[in-house]
Design an enzyme around this catalytic site. Structure first.
Site, PDB file in Angstrom:
ATOM      1  N   SER A  10      42.244  50.140  41.318  1.00 40.08           N
ATOM      2  CA  SER A  10      42.216  49.026  40.360  1.00 40.08           C
ATOM      3  C   SER A  10      41.342  47.874  40.828  1.00 40.08           C
ATOM      4  O   SER A  10      41.081  46.948  40.066  1.00 40.08           O
ATOM      5  CB  SER A  10      43.632  48.508  40.145  1.00 40.08           C
ATOM      6  N   GLY A  11      40.926  47.909  42.103  1.00 38.01           N
ATOM      7  CA  GLY A  11      40.200  46.784  42.676  1.00 38.01           C
ATOM      8  C   GLY A  11      41.100  45.846  43.446  1.00 38.01           C
ATOM      9  O   GLY A  11      40.633  44.902  44.086  1.00 38.01           O
ATOM     10  N   GLY A  12      42.422  46.090  43.410  1.00 39.49           N
ATOM     11  CA  GLY A  12      43.379  45.248  44.098  1.00 39.49           C
ATOM     12  C   GLY A  12      43.774  45.794  45.453  1.00 39.49           C
ATOM     13  O   GLY A  12      43.369  46.892  45.853  1.00 39.49           O
ATOM     14  N   ASP A  14      46.743  46.820  46.596  1.00 42.50           N
ATOM     15  CA  ASP A  14      47.653  47.954  46.658  1.00 42.50           C
ATOM     16  C   ASP A  14      46.923  49.282  46.575  1.00 42.50           C
ATOM     17  O   ASP A  14      47.168  50.190  47.371  1.00 42.50           O
ATOM     18  CB  ASP A  14      48.702  47.852  45.537  1.00 42.50           C
ATOM     19  N   CYS A  93      51.343  51.769  28.822  1.00 48.28           N
ATOM     20  CA  CYS A  93      50.127  52.195  29.522  1.00 48.28           C
ATOM     21  C   CYS A  93      50.424  53.344  30.477  1.00 48.28           C
ATOM     22  O   CYS A  93      49.686  54.329  30.532  1.00 48.28           O
ATOM     23  CB  CYS A  93      49.528  51.012  30.275  1.00 48.28           C
ATOM     24  N   CYS A 190      47.764  42.369  31.788  1.00 49.15           N
ATOM     25  CA  CYS A 190      46.349  42.402  32.171  1.00 49.15           C
ATOM     26  C   CYS A 190      45.425  41.949  31.051  1.00 49.15           C
ATOM     27  O   CYS A 190      44.389  41.327  31.312  1.00 49.15           O
ATOM     28  CB  CYS A 190      45.964  43.797  32.663  1.00 49.15           C
TER      29      CYS A 190
END
Length: 354
Positions: A10-12, A14, A93, A190
Site C-alpha cells: 500500500s506504500g505504508g 505495515d 473493499c 481512504c
C-alpha cells in the site's frame, strides 16, 4: 510448499514490514499495489511501495482496479448513506476488491498465495478448518474488518504481522531504512481523507434534502440538514435547544426524518444481523455464546447468538448503545475471545424492555 507469494503493497509501513519479513524468510516475492483511486496521493503511495520493493530487490507491479473500487465500494457506500445507514467501506473493499483483486492478479502471474500487512493470525484446528485469530497487538488487531474472508481465501493468504506489535513493525522498517517507517497512520476512510462524508457524497451528486427532527413520540422539534450528515448515537452538531441532551436514535429514510431522544433511549438489548459469514466455525445449529463487537475497536461484549433463516439475532447480556444499521457485528469465541467466529451486517437494533 509453493515459495511464490504476492504481497499487497500500500506504500505504508505495515505492508513494507510484511514484505521485509517474507523476503527474510526466503520466499519468492512480488510486490503488488492496487490502484484504487485517482489523484496524487494514490500515485505517491504506489511510488512508495515501488521504492520498498526496489530496496528489497523484488519486482513490483501496479494493478488498476479503480473501476471495480468505484462500483463495489464507493457506490454501495453512497447508496447505504442515502438509505439512512452507516456502511463500513473497508469491509466492502476486503470482501469484493482487495483480497479478490490481489488473488486474481497474482493468479495471472502464476502465483497462488498472497500476503497483506493486516494485524491478524491464521491457524488450523484439528479438523483442518482454518481459524482467524486476533492480532497479538490488541490495540491494532484488524480481525473485525476481515470477517468476510472465506476458508478458501484464508488458505491462500499470509498475515506476517500477526504476532508483532505496531512498535516492533516500525522498528523493523526503520532498521531496513524504509522512508515510510515513521509515517503517520491514516484515521479516515481512504477516499474521504478529510472525514467529511457528507461533502464527499454531495460532490458526487447525492441528494439529501433537509427534513424534520422529531422526538420519539413523533413531535417535530427542528430541521435537519440531510440524513447523510448524521449517524446513530451522534450528539454534537444537532443545533437543537432542549432541556436535556439529545442523541440521534435512528434515521427514517422513507420519511426523511431523524428521531432524537435521551441517551437512555439509545440502549438496546438486541440486534438483527444479516449477510452472516462464519469463519472459524461452521454455521451453528442453535444458540451460541460469543463476545460481540458492533463497532471497530470496540471492546467485545458478552451475548447470545440466535441463528435463523435470515441471519443472526444478537442478544446482549447487558443493554448496549444502539449500533448503527450498516455497520458490522463481529462474533468472537466465548472463552478467550481470541478467535473470530464470524460476522455480518447490522440491519436493526431492538429496544431494551427491562
Amino acid at each position: 510448499m509453493d515459495q511464490a507469494v504476492m504481497v499487497a503493497m500500500s506504500g505504508g509501513v505495515d505492508s513494507a514490514a510484511a514484505a521485509l519479513l517474507l523476503a527474510q524468510s526466503g520466499l519468492s516475492l512480488t510486490g503488488g499495489t492496487l490502484l484504487l483511486q485517482d489523484g496524487p496521493a494514490a500515485q505517491e503511495a504506489a511510488a512508495s511501495a515501488a521504492a520498498v520493493c526496489e530496496r528489497l530487490g523484488i519486482p513490483h507491479r501496479t494493478f488498476d482496479l479503480r473501476q471495480q473500487f468505484s462500483e463495489r465500494v464507493i457506490a454501495p457506500f453512497e447508496a447505504g448513506y442515502l438509505r439512512g445507514e452507516t456502511p463500513n467501506p473497508c469491509i466492502a473493499c476486503n470482501r469484493s476488491v482487495k483480497f479478490t483483486g490481489m488473488r486474481e492478479k497474482a493468479a495471472e502471474l502464476g502465483i497462488s498465495r498472497i500476503a497483506t500487512g493486516h494485524y491478524a493470525r491464521i491457524e488450523r484446528d484439528g479438523t483442518g478448518r482454518l481459524l482467524l485469530r486476533r492480532g497479538a497487538d490488541r490495540d491494532k488487531d484488524q480481525s473485525y474488518v476481515l470477517y468476510v474472508l472465506s476458508q478458501e481465501t484464508l488458505s491462500h493468504t499470509l498475515f506476517p504481522l500477526g504476532e508483532l506489535t505496531k512498535r516492533e513493525v516500525r522498528q523493523l522498517a526503520a532498521q531496513a531504512g524504509f522512508s515510510c517507517a515513521g509515517a503517520a497512520e491514516s484515521q479516515d476512510i481512504c477516499f474521504v481523507p478529510d472525514g467529511d462524508y457528507a461533502g464527499f457524497l454531495e460532490r458526487r451528486g447525492a441528494l439529501s434534502p433537509p427534513g424534520a427532527f422529531v422526538t420519539e413520540d413523533g413531535r417535530e422539534i427542528g430541521t435537519h440538514r440531510g440524513l447523510i450528515r448524521y449517524t446513530v448515537g451522534q450528539r454534537r452538531g444537532l443545533g437543537i435547544a432542549a432541556p436535556q441532551r439529545l442523541f440521534v436514535l435512528r434515521k427514517e429514510a422513507a420519511a426523511n426524518r431523524i428521531v432524537l431522544g435521551p441517551q437512555q433511549s439509545l440502549l438496546t438489548g438486541s440486534a438483527a444481523v444479516t449477510e452472516v459469514n462464519w469463519v472459524s466455525c461452521p454455521p451453528p445449529q442453535g444458540p451460541l455464546r460469543a463476545w460481540v463487537s458492533t463497532r471497530y475497536r470496540q471492546t467485545p461484549q458478552p451475548a447470545w447468538l440466535h441463528p435463523g433463516p435470515d441471519g443472526v439475532t444478537v442478544e446482549f447480556d447487558r443493554p448496549q448503545p444502539s449500533p448503527a444499521p450498516g455497520q458490522a457485528a463481529v462474533f468472537y469465541d466465548p472463552d478467550m475471545g481470541d478467535y473470530l467466529l464470524g460476522g455480518g451486517t447490522i440491519r436493526a437494533a431492538g429496544k431494551e424492555t427491562s
